[in-house]
Motif scaffolding. Structure first.
Motif, PDB file in Angstrom:
ATOM      1  N   ILE A  26      26.036  41.457  55.762  1.00  0.00           N
ATOM      2  CA  ILE A  26      25.181  42.145  56.664  1.00  0.00           C
ATOM      3  C   ILE A  26      24.092  42.670  55.784  1.00  0.00           C
ATOM      4  O   ILE A  26      22.943  42.549  56.336  1.00  0.00           O
ATOM      5  N   ARG A  27      24.250  42.951  54.519  1.00  0.00           N
ATOM      6  CA  ARG A  27      23.027  43.364  53.706  1.00  0.00           C
ATOM      7  C   ARG A  27      22.294  42.155  53.325  1.00  0.00           C
ATOM      8  O   ARG A  27      20.949  42.463  53.222  1.00  0.00           O
ATOM      9  N   LYS A  28      22.854  41.038  53.401  1.00  0.00           N
ATOM     10  CA  LYS A  28      21.952  39.787  52.953  1.00  0.00           C
ATOM     11  C   LYS A  28      21.144  39.636  54.275  1.00  0.00           C
ATOM     12  O   LYS A  28      19.775  39.378  54.227  1.00  0.00           O
ATOM     13  N   GLU A  29      21.420  39.956  55.325  1.00  0.00           N
ATOM     14  CA  GLU A  29      20.831  39.838  56.607  1.00  0.00           C
ATOM     15  C   GLU A  29      19.723  40.846  56.670  1.00  0.00           C
ATOM     16  O   GLU A  29      18.396  40.742  57.032  1.00  0.00           O
ATOM     17  N   LEU A  30      20.108  42.217  56.234  1.00  0.00           N
ATOM     18  CA  LEU A  30      19.100  43.393  56.256  1.00  0.00           C
ATOM     19  C   LEU A  30      17.814  42.683  55.163  1.00  0.00           C
ATOM     20  O   LEU A  30      16.598  42.962  55.174  1.00  0.00           O
ATOM     21  N   ASP A  31      18.478  42.153  54.194  1.00  0.00           N
ATOM     22  CA  ASP A  31      17.459  41.676  53.189  1.00  0.00           C
ATOM     23  C   ASP A  31      16.303  40.767  53.818  1.00  0.00           C
ATOM     24  O   ASP A  31      15.042  40.853  53.399  1.00  0.00           O
ATOM     25  N   LYS A  32      16.886  39.696  54.636  1.00  0.00           N
ATOM     26  CA  LYS A  32      16.142  38.768  55.090  1.00  0.00           C
ATOM     27  C   LYS A  32      15.082  39.536  55.991  1.00  0.00           C
ATOM     28  O   LYS A  32      13.852  39.091  56.014  1.00  0.00           O
ATOM     29  N   LEU A  33      15.641  40.578  56.772  1.00  0.00           N
ATOM     30  CA  LEU A  33      14.680  41.033  57.794  1.00  0.00           C
ATOM     31  C   LEU A  33      13.629  42.215  57.113  1.00  0.00           C
ATOM     32  O   LEU A  33      12.411  42.064  57.470  1.00  0.00           O
ATOM     33  N   ASP A  34      13.850  42.630  55.931  1.00  0.00           N
ATOM     34  CA  ASP A  34      12.875  43.428  55.046  1.00  0.00           C
ATOM     35  C   ASP A  34      11.930  42.427  54.648  1.00  0.00           C
ATOM     36  O   ASP A  34      10.770  42.788  54.669  1.00  0.00           O
ATOM     37  N   ASN A  35      12.220  41.111  54.386  1.00  0.00           N
ATOM     38  CA  ASN A  35      11.327  40.225  53.896  1.00  0.00           C
ATOM     39  C   ASN A  35      10.189  39.867  54.978  1.00  0.00           C
ATOM     40  O   ASN A  35       9.034  40.098  54.825  1.00  0.00           O
ATOM     41  N   TYR A  36      10.903  39.856  56.312  1.00  0.00           N
ATOM     42  CA  TYR A  36      10.068  39.536  57.560  1.00  0.00           C
ATOM     43  C   TYR A  36       9.136  40.696  57.777  1.00  0.00           C
ATOM     44  O   TYR A  36       7.888  40.615  57.933  1.00  0.00           O
ATOM     45  N   PHE A  37       9.592  41.895  57.592  1.00  0.00           N
ATOM     46  CA  PHE A  37       8.858  43.253  57.627  1.00  0.00           C
ATOM     47  C   PHE A  37       7.533  43.186  56.737  1.00  0.00           C
ATOM     48  O   PHE A  37       6.582  43.762  57.017  1.00  0.00           O
ATOM     49  N   LEU A  38       8.000  42.684  55.301  1.00  0.00           N
ATOM     50  CA  LEU A  38       6.917  42.752  54.412  1.00  0.00           C
ATOM     51  C   LEU A  38       5.846  41.487  54.801  1.00  0.00           C
ATOM     52  O   LEU A  38       4.523  42.000  54.918  1.00  0.00           O
ATOM     53  N   ASP A  39       6.037  40.519  55.650  1.00  0.00           N
ATOM     54  CA  ASP A  39       5.051  39.562  56.154  1.00  0.00           C
ATOM     55  C   ASP A  39       4.397  40.173  57.378  1.00  0.00           C
ATOM     56  O   ASP A  39       3.297  39.933  57.259  1.00  0.00           O
ATOM     57  N   LEU A  40       5.008  41.013  58.058  1.00  0.00           N
ATOM     58  CA  LEU A  40       4.284  41.748  59.427  1.00  0.00           C
ATOM     59  C   LEU A  40       3.479  42.701  58.718  1.00  0.00           C
ATOM     60  O   LEU A  40       2.253  42.906  59.113  1.00  0.00           O
ATOM     61  N   ILE A  41       3.940  43.607  57.494  1.00  0.00           N
ATOM     62  CA  ILE A  41       2.832  44.547  57.112  1.00  0.00           C
ATOM     63  C   ILE A  41       1.740  43.997  56.594  1.00  0.00           C
ATOM     64  O   ILE A  41       0.777  44.479  56.448  1.00  0.00           O
ATOM     65  N   LYS A  42       2.002  42.771  55.835  1.00  0.00           N
ATOM     66  CA  LYS A  42       0.534  42.105  55.206  1.00  0.00           C
ATOM     67  C   LYS A  42      -0.390  41.796  56.497  1.00  0.00           C
ATOM     68  O   LYS A  42      -1.598  42.050  56.222  1.00  0.00           O
ATOM     69  N   LYS A  43      -0.072  41.134  57.598  1.00  0.00           N
ATOM     70  CA  LYS A  43      -0.691  40.869  58.568  1.00  0.00           C
ATOM     71  C   LYS A  43      -1.376  42.069  59.094  1.00  0.00           C
ATOM     72  O   LYS A  43      -2.558  42.108  59.642  1.00  0.00           O
ATOM     73  N   ARG A  44      -0.516  43.273  59.364  1.00  0.00           N
ATOM     74  CA  ARG A  44      -0.810  44.521  59.884  1.00  0.00           C
ATOM     75  C   ARG A  44      -2.251  45.066  59.109  1.00  0.00           C
ATOM     76  O   ARG A  44      -3.178  45.523  59.500  1.00  0.00           O
ATOM     77  N   THR A  45      -1.898  45.004  57.607  1.00  0.00           N
ATOM     78  CA  THR A  45      -3.038  45.270  56.522  1.00  0.00           C
ATOM     79  C   THR A  45      -4.336  44.603  56.832  1.00  0.00           C
ATOM     80  O   THR A  45      -5.320  45.257  56.665  1.00  0.00           O
ATOM     81  N   LYS A  46      -4.242  43.450  56.902  1.00  0.00           N
ATOM     82  CA  LYS A  46      -5.355  42.525  57.174  1.00  0.00           C
ATOM     83  C   LYS A  46      -6.033  42.948  58.710  1.00  0.00           C
ATOM     84  O   LYS A  46      -7.304  43.179  58.393  1.00  0.00           O
ATOM     85  N   LEU A  47      -5.609  43.288  59.486  1.00  0.00           N
ATOM     86  CA  LEU A  47      -6.073  43.844  60.712  1.00  0.00           C
ATOM     87  C   LEU A  47      -6.744  45.047  60.612  1.00  0.00           C
ATOM     88  O   LEU A  47      -7.810  45.467  61.058  1.00  0.00           O
ATOM     89  N   VAL A  48      -5.985  46.070  59.903  1.00  0.00           N
ATOM     90  CA  VAL A  48      -6.578  47.423  59.712  1.00  0.00           C
ATOM     91  C   VAL A  48      -7.729  46.929  58.738  1.00  0.00           C
ATOM     92  O   VAL A  48      -8.656  47.905  58.925  1.00  0.00           O
ATOM     93  N   ASP A  49      -7.728  46.346  57.619  1.00  0.00           N
ATOM     94  CA  ASP A  49      -9.061  45.980  57.004  1.00  0.00           C
ATOM     95  C   ASP A  49     -10.154  45.475  57.865  1.00  0.00           C
ATOM     96  O   ASP A  49     -11.365  46.057  57.433  1.00  0.00           O
ATOM     97  N   GLN A  50      -9.719  44.741  59.005  1.00  0.00           N
ATOM     98  CA  GLN A  50     -10.935  44.368  59.931  1.00  0.00           C
ATOM     99  C   GLN A  50     -11.713  45.763  60.743  1.00  0.00           C
ATOM    100  O   GLN A  50     -12.758  45.836  60.933  1.00  0.00           O
ATOM    101  N   VAL A  51     -10.592  46.463  61.055  1.00  0.00           N
ATOM    102  CA  VAL A  51     -10.872  47.738  61.777  1.00  0.00           C
ATOM    103  C   VAL A  51     -12.014  48.627  60.664  1.00  0.00           C
ATOM    104  O   VAL A  51     -12.815  49.029  61.126  1.00  0.00           O
ATOM    105  N   LEU A  52     -11.224  48.953  59.475  1.00  0.00           N
ATOM    106  CA  LEU A  52     -12.004  49.671  58.720  1.00  0.00           C
ATOM    107  C   LEU A  52     -13.465  49.041  58.384  1.00  0.00           C
ATOM    108  O   LEU A  52     -14.357  49.858  58.182  1.00  0.00           O
ATOM    109  N   SER A  53     -13.532  47.956  58.452  1.00  0.00           N
ATOM    110  CA  SER A  53     -15.020  47.326  57.983  1.00  0.00           C
ATOM    111  C   SER A  53     -15.963  47.579  59.138  1.00  0.00           C
ATOM    112  O   SER A  53     -17.115  47.613  58.778  1.00  0.00           O
ATOM    113  N   ASN A  54     -15.381  48.119  60.241  1.00  0.00           N
ATOM    114  CA  ASN A  54     -16.542  48.333  61.366  1.00  0.00           C
ATOM    115  C   ASN A  54     -16.399  49.870  61.654  1.00  0.00           C
ATOM    116  O   ASN A  54     -16.996  50.262  62.535  1.00  0.00           O
TER     117      ASN A  54
END
Length: 92
Positions: free
Chosen positions: A8-36
């Protein structure tokens, strides 16, 4: 350690990696908003924050997720991004 827990913890680790990818995408969008945004005072939009939290609550209930969990996660994420925006705004 119980094998089932390790699996189960291995599955949680996989999900955490997915969350990190989503956070990276979200941060790029926040950067775009901030630049405006022209002024520091534009960083915190309480009306938008309230709408986001209300929508997350509704969606959580619909998806049978404890809304207290999602509310705490989103408040924490919003605060983290507000802090990030203030730090990045200085660099503009």
């Amino acid at each position: 350690m119980n094998k089932k827990i390790l699996k189960i913890r291995k599955e949680l680790d996989k999900l955490d990696n997915y969350f990190l990818d989503l956070i990276k995408k979200r941060t790029k969008l926040v950067d775009q908003v901030l630049s405006n945004k022209k002024y520091k005072k534009d960083i915190i939009d309480q009306k938008r924050i309230n709408i986001i939290l209300k929508n997350i609550r509704k969606k959580s209930i619909r998806k049978k997720i404890d809304p207290k969990i999602t509310n705490k996660i989103w408040i924490s994420m919003i605060r983290a991004y507000i802090d990030y925006e203030f730090r990045e705004f200085k660099k503009k």
